[in-house]
Every structure is written in C-alpha cells, then in structure tokens.
Design an enzyme around this catalytic site. Structure first.
Site, PDB file in Angstrom:
ATOM      1  N   HIS A   1     -27.182 -44.098   0.702  1.00  0.00           N
ATOM      2  CA  HIS A   1     -27.023 -43.077  -0.348  1.00  0.00           C
ATOM      3  C   HIS A   1     -28.392 -42.540  -0.776  1.00  0.00           C
ATOM      4  O   HIS A   1     -28.644 -41.334  -0.743  1.00  0.00           O
ATOM      5  CB  HIS A   1     -26.281 -43.693  -1.537  1.00  0.00           C
ATOM      6  CG  HIS A   1     -26.130 -42.764  -2.706  1.00  0.00           C
ATOM      7  ND1 HIS A   1     -24.961 -42.113  -2.978  1.00  0.00           N
ATOM      8  CD2 HIS A   1     -26.998 -42.376  -3.662  1.00  0.00           C
ATOM      9  CE1 HIS A   1     -25.125 -41.349  -4.045  1.00  0.00           C
ATOM     10  NE2 HIS A   1     -26.352 -41.494  -4.487  1.00  0.00           N
ATOM     11  N   GLU A   2     -29.262 -43.440  -1.158  1.00  0.00           N
ATOM     12  CA  GLU A   2     -30.583 -43.013  -1.634  1.00  0.00           C
ATOM     13  C   GLU A   2     -31.375 -42.359  -0.513  1.00  0.00           C
ATOM     14  O   GLU A   2     -32.141 -41.418  -0.743  1.00  0.00           O
ATOM     15  CB  GLU A   2     -31.355 -44.199  -2.228  1.00  0.00           C
ATOM     16  CG  GLU A   2     -30.714 -44.814  -3.466  1.00  0.00           C
ATOM     17  CD  GLU A   2     -30.342 -43.808  -4.540  1.00  0.00           C
ATOM     18  OE1 GLU A   2     -31.006 -42.758  -4.648  1.00  0.00           O
ATOM     19  OE2 GLU A   2     -29.363 -44.063  -5.262  1.00  0.00           O
TER      20      GLU A   2
ATOM     21  N   HIS B   1     -30.501 -38.767  -0.368  1.00  0.00           N
ATOM     22  CA  HIS B   1     -31.296 -38.003  -1.344  1.00  0.00           C
ATOM     23  C   HIS B   1     -32.712 -37.798  -0.796  1.00  0.00           C
ATOM     24  O   HIS B   1     -33.308 -36.730  -0.948  1.00  0.00           O
ATOM     25  CB  HIS B   1     -31.441 -38.774  -2.661  1.00  0.00           C
ATOM     26  CG  HIS B   1     -30.233 -38.752  -3.553  1.00  0.00           C
ATOM     27  ND1 HIS B   1     -29.620 -37.591  -3.940  1.00  0.00           N
ATOM     28  CD2 HIS B   1     -29.567 -39.757  -4.182  1.00  0.00           C
ATOM     29  CE1 HIS B   1     -28.606 -37.888  -4.758  1.00  0.00           C
ATOM     30  NE2 HIS B   1     -28.557 -39.196  -4.914  1.00  0.00           N
TER      31      HIS B   1
ATOM     32  N   HIS C   1     -32.940 -35.064   1.557  1.00  0.00           N
ATOM     33  CA  HIS C   1     -32.840 -33.785   0.835  1.00  0.00           C
ATOM     34  C   HIS C   1     -34.238 -33.347   0.374  1.00  0.00           C
ATOM     35  O   HIS C   1     -34.562 -32.156   0.391  1.00  0.00           O
ATOM     36  CB  HIS C   1     -31.902 -33.984  -0.358  1.00  0.00           C
ATOM     37  CG  HIS C   1     -31.333 -32.725  -0.943  1.00  0.00           C
ATOM     38  ND1 HIS C   1     -30.653 -32.721  -2.131  1.00  0.00           N
ATOM     39  CD2 HIS C   1     -31.342 -31.441  -0.524  1.00  0.00           C
ATOM     40  CE1 HIS C   1     -30.261 -31.479  -2.403  1.00  0.00           C
ATOM     41  NE2 HIS C   1     -30.666 -30.683  -1.445  1.00  0.00           N
TER      42      HIS C   1
HETATM   43 ZN    ZN Z   1     -27.235 -40.364  -6.005  1.00  0.00          ZN
END
Ligand code: ZN
Length: 704
Positions: free
Chosen positions: A477-478, A481, A484
């Site tokens: 998940h991280e 990010h 991104h």
């Molecule tokens: Zn998040």
C-alpha cells in the site's frame, strides 16, 4: 561564524543526490532555519505582488509555484524527522513552529496584491493561451486562495488566521499526546504463563522490544499495531488481552497532560467556525467541496451501502466465534478483546491457516523485492540500494530509482527511503512522505525524494523480520503511494505526485495491493525464509479462500470510524459536545456492535486531528476502493496482471499525472469509462454473487 554558514539547513547540500546531511543536523538548527525560510518566501511573494508588469502566467503563477524552495526543504525534513525519529527537543520546536507556519500560510493566501493578480488571471484564463496543465495549476492555486480565506473581509481574515494558528498548535499537541500514551505503555511478560499461546514470531518481536527498552529476561508487548494485533490474536491470557486492549483503545483518553478529549473538542469547534466563515454550515460541507465526492450525501450514500451488510456479516462471524468458544467450554460473553483470538481459532479450523505457518513465507526483505519487481514489470523501474548513504536512522535503506522504460535510455528518476521498523521515536501507523517533490519548474528540474514508513516489529538480531499477509499488504500500500510520488511527471510542483484530491489519493496505493494477491507474484517472491521454497499452492489457495474471512469485522470497524468522523465534522453547531460522549451516542445511534470496535476512536484518530488532511475524509479509503477494485479489473480483463498496454495507461493517467488532470477525467482516460461500485462490494464479500457460504453459520445478507 554567522548563522548562515554554521547552520547546515541554510547551506547548499553538496551531498549525493542532494539529500539532507542528516548526521550534521540537530534539533536547534530548525527554528533559525524556519525563520530564514519564512522571510525568504515572504520576500518572494511580496516581489510577485509588487511586480510593476501586468500579471502573466509566468510572472505570477509559475513564480508562485517556484517560491518557498528553502521552506519546502526545511519543512519537509522537519516533518519527516518529527514523524519518524523525534525527540523532546524536536517536539518542543514543533510546538513553537506549527503556529508560525500556519500564520505564514495565511499571510500568503491573504496577500492582497498577490491574490488580485491570480484572480485577474483566473478571470481571463480562457484567453491566455495556456496549456491544459497551466490552466489546471492556475485553477488550483485560485481555489487554494479562496479556500484559505482570500476573499474574506479584513476582520474575518484576522479571525481566520487566528483559527488556523490555534488549529496548528492543537493538531501538533494531539499527535504528540498519542505518541506519549503509546510510548508510556508496555505489557511486560515475565514468564511462560504470561506468554501462553504466543507463537515464536510474536515472542521474538516481544523479546526484541524488551531488549530495546533495556528489560532483561522478559518480553514486552507495545501498542504498536504489529505487536498488539498479534497479541490479541494469540494470547491465551484473557486478562492480559483485556489489559492490552483497554490500553490500546484508550490512547489519548487519560486525564492529565496528554488528554486529547479537550483538544479534539476544541479542534471540532474551531473547524466549525472556520467553515462558517466560508458560509458553510459544517466543516464536512467545507472539506467536501474539494473532493470527488463533493457533498455529504455522496459519502454517506457510499458508507450506507456497506454499513448494514457489514454488520450482518459481522453478526454471522460472531455466531461462528461463539460456537467455537462454546465448543471449548468458554461461556463468557464475547468481548472486544476476544474477537481476534476466536477469529484466529475459527480461521485455523475453517481454512487450516494459521499466522505462524504463513509468516515464514513473508520475510520483509522478500516482500520488498516483490514490490520492486512489480514496479519493474509494470513500469520498468529499477531500485538500486545505496548502502554508502546514511539516512537519519541506521534502519533506513536508501535506493536510487532508475527508469529503464524510457526511449532515450535509462535514467535516474528519484530516490526512495525505506523506513520499516517500529520504534518509540516514531509515530504509529504507516505512511508515505517526501523530502522533495518532482517538478520541472525550477532549474533543470527536480527529482523526487520519497519515503515510506512502516511500523513492523523488528526480528531478533540475525533473524529476518517476518510479516503477516496484512503487514505485506501495508508494505505494498505505502509503496503504491511511493510510486505515485516517484513516477510524478508534471511541470508544476503544486500538481506533483500525491497533491491530488484526497478521495483520489488512496487509489495508487490501494490499487498496488492487488499485485501482492496475484498467485504468480506470491509463487515468485513468497519463499520460506529458511528453505527458500516457494509458498505451496495449497497455502496460496487457503490465503485466497480466507480473503473474505472476518471481513464483516474489518468493514464494521472501518465504517464505524468513517461514520463517526463524518458525524463529528457535520455538526452545524459550534457548541461541540465532549468527544467521548459524542462518539458513544453516535455509535449507539448507528447500532455499532460493542465487541467489534472501531479502527480509530476520536481521542487517537490521527487521520482527523493530527493535521486536517483526512478530517471529514476517513471515507476516502472506501471511495478509492471503488476505483481500485474497478481499476484492477482492467488487468483481469486483459488476462495479464502485467499487461503492457494497461500498465502504460495506468502510468500515464494515474501514477504520473499528479493533479494535472481532473481526477474523474484521469480515471476515465485510464479505464475508458467511469468506475462502477460492484467490484468493491464483491471484493469485500458484500454481494450475494460473491457470498461464500461454505461453513458459515447464519443467514445471508440482503442484496445491496
Ligand atoms: Zn494510504
């Protein structure tokens, strides 16, 4: 020596990749550096406002975007250190600096001459011959100014600035109070009786925590999620589970100097006043104007679609847990500190799956390789460790990130810092942050420096850190990010990377979780840490079969927190009640089950009260889940989780475009159509179509 030559924060950083010279930086350097940086940006802003030339895009908007480089540099470093490696000196500086930064922000957004120029350009934006990105950044800046009070009258502006300064103090204090309660608690397990039921990996982590705290011959359970959740899952000692659980859920709710109740209450009251100054009835109305959802009914509508089905699902799960407890002769009423314990027993019976069997296949270093490999196969990124570069803590790993997919040859696109372990100087949770954001508006362009923080319980010395499947999911998940931030490819910093609308920001992260669940990825990377054997097919099947297990519990916990957040910020009266009372009443009103609990109670809900990024915004995870579940289907439809054409669209429109494209438009450009809600409901097991009836007790939920 003058300040400017003795303070490393104010000198050029002639370091590899321009990283901060971490070992030279001390807490006392920050306040003078902030002082200089604030003055510098203020002078830049005054110069833009005082420019005798008529306003142009370049002399106003692009110049504003270029301003504050020193403040960015000092501020981002400060923010990272106070989150990941804080100290009493840094915390004291943080309390003093937070209101100054808020006042500075107000001074910029209420700068009359600057706003007039932006407002003029905004009115003429269709006639300026701007590129789509230029038009977007002008619109974003204009909106930022309106939202920060640029059009308020002088008296309202003064009050608005006071509110923002006070909020900055309060939100800083809120986070420090949570950390204080987390650092203060330790459950010391002295003997075998105390540790009954705990598998080796929990014991190893607890021994490690004890040794870090200088406690000999014992084990320590902390309130770090990667300690407390396994403890609640495995400990046979109901009394100790209760003790640990109560400490966990009462963070921020102890009378005395770390009490967050009055702080949260004052934050809510001030946010209400802030919203009223904007002519909004509630803070939720104000916050939602800058989101994809746009209004409360869109949010509550989505939450309502999952709330009742999730409760029904949790009720069935409870029956199964009670049945199992009874079969063991346990007749006590199921309490919140029992749920995970019995759920794990049911999981073992139903899926023959226990954490202790799974974790040896999920060594941290393997999962990091897996995340990097997925980034390579999707986007051509190569992560090269830089062991010679020391960051702010010995446990932080530094990587140079190369893009191998470029037509003009491989190039360095950014730096990635990976900080994976829990420690008492780090706040809880997991997050992505940056030391530098990508842009092309300054010099030859700026490459990003991106960080991921996790709070995994570190393995014993010489032993690998073993993750649960959930932990591995958090890592992915991280990292999503992180991508991104790293893949950002925009001109203006205001639009860079994760500077997107907040109900879009969880899309790149949650989408990336899907690759971890791919069989091919698991077979390649989930290898036993001792034998190097790939995870057996049977175990993969069990993991997949168990995917929906306990999802009622998880969905109720999340949705209860999201509903309470929205209700607290939807208050239209400045007369805010005690937050603990309010939460109790709200949970009763929506019929939240006591034995399930919430992901975050208001007194330690850092998403809402340590800063405002997720205030009236905890719903964004579910909102983004609609997008990520629907988005991943594009790969499923292509028949290949690494389909090159889909990955290229994903990179261009989602991971690289930052805020340069309106988010629904960006999503449609990637997917070819608007998202549908069904894949999310299916993914959570909340539709009849996907409802797994095998071995479940009770009735099926209604179709939604
Ligand atoms: Zn998040």
């Amino acid at each position: 020596m003058s300040l400017a030559t003795s303070n490393p924060l104010l000198q050029p950083w002639n370091t590899p990749h321009g990283l901060p010279p971490f070992e030279q930086i001390r807490a006392e350097h920050f306040e003078p550096a902030f002082d200089a940086a604030l003055k510098q940006q203020r002078a830049e802003i005054d110069a833009i406002g005082a420019n005798p030339e008529p306003a142009t895009f370049d002399n106003t908007v692009a110049a504003l975007d270029r301003s504050g480089r020193l403040l960015d540099r000092v501020g981002e470093l400060f923010h990272n250190l106070t989150s990941s490696e804080t100290s009493p000196a840094l915390q004291a500086a943080q309390r003093r600096v937070a209101p100054l930064l808020a006042a500075h922000d107000s001074a910029i957004h209420m700068h009359k001459a600057l706003f007039e120029r932006i407002d003029t350009l905004h009115e003429r934006r269709e006639q300026l011959g701007l590129t789509p990105e230029q038009k977007r950044v002008l619109e974003r800046f204009h909106f930022d100014f309106l939202r920060a009070g640029a059009k308020l009258g002088p008296a309202e502006q003064t009050r608005y600035a006071q509110i923002m300064e006070r909020l900055a103090e309060l939100t800083t204090r809120f986070g420090q109070n949570v950390l204080a309660d987390e650092s203060a608690f330790q459950l010391v397990l002295r003997d075998e009786a105390d540790a009954a039921g705990l598998p080796d990996f929990v014991r190893a982590a607890a021994r490690q925590a004890a040794s870090e705290r200088g406690i000999e011959d014992a084990m320590v359970i902390t309130l770090s999620r990667s300690h407390i959740v396994p403890f609640l899952t495995f400990s046979e000692r109901r009394d100790l589970r209760e003790q640990a659980y109560r400490a966990w859920v009462s963070r921020g709710e102890h009378a005395g100097e770390h009490d967050n109740r009055p702080i949260a209450r004052e934050i809510l009251r001030l946010r209400n006043e802030q919203a009223r100054l904007h002519g909004c009835a509630s803070y939720a109305d104000y916050a939602l104007t800058d989101t994809m959802a746009g209004r409360q009914s869109a949010v509550t509508g989505l939450l309502a679609q999952v709330w009742e089905p999730a409760k029904a699902r949790a009720a069935e799960e409870r029956e199964a847990l009670q049945a199992l407890a009874l079969s063991r002769g346990d007749t006590a009423t199921l309490e919140a500190w029992d749920w995970r314990y019995y759920a794990e027993k049911v999981r073992q019976v139903r899926y023959e799956l226990d954490e202790a069997t799974v974790k040896p296949y999920f060594a941290l270093h393997r999962m990091v390789e897996a995340a990097f490999d997925c980034a390579y196969r999707l986007f051509g990124l190569r992560f090269v460790e830089q062991p010679q570069i020391k960051a702010y803590h010995a446990d932080v790993k530094v990587y140079a990130v190369h893009d191998t997919a470029r037509a003009d040859g491989e190039s360095l696109i950014g730096i990635f810092l990976h900080d994976n372990f829990a420690r008492t100087t780090k706040r809880s949770g997991a997050w992505m942050s940056s030391l530098r954001s990508q842009s092309r508006n300054v010099g030859a362009g700026v490459t990003p420096v991106i960080l991921n923080n996790n709070n995994f319980a570190k393995g014993a010395p010489g032993q690998p850190t073993l993750l649960s499947f959930d932990d591995a999911n958090t890592l992915f998940h991280e990292f999503g990010h992180g991508l991104h931030g790293l893949l950002s490819n925009v001109t203006y910093e205001r639009l860079s990377g994760t500077s997107v609308l907040r109900d879009f920001v969880e899309l790149p992260s949650q989408l990336f979780e899907h690759w971890l669940a791919e069989t091919e990825v698991l077979k390649r990377h989930a290898r036993h840490y001792l034998t190097d054997e790939p995870i057996p097919d049977a175990l993969v099947e069990k993991l997949k079969a168990a995917r929906l297990f306990n999802q009622g519990f998880e969905t109720v916990r999340y949705t209860a927190s999201a509903l309470v957040d929205m209700a607290a910020h939807a208050l239209t009266d400045a007369n805010v009640p005690d937050v603990a009372e309010f939460e109790r009443a709200e949970l009763a009103r929506i019929g939240a089950p006591d034995d399930v609990g919430m992901n975050h109670r208001l007194t330690h809900f850092q998403h809402l009260f340590s800063g405002s990024a997720y205030a009236a915004g905890y719903y964004v995870y579910l909102w983004a889940e609609v997008l990520d579940a629907d988005g991943y289907e594009a790969f499923v439809e292509a028949g290949n989780p690494f389909d090159a054409a889909v990955a290229a669209r994903l990179r261009r429109f989602i991971y690289s475009s930052g805020n340069s494209i309106e988010p629904s438009e960006a999503y449609r450009a990637f997917r070819g159509r608007a998202p549908t809600v069904e894949p999310m409901l299916k993914g959570r097991g909340l539709t009849r179509a996907s409802f797994d009836t095998s071995g479940l007790v009770g009735s099926q939920p209604e179709r939604i």
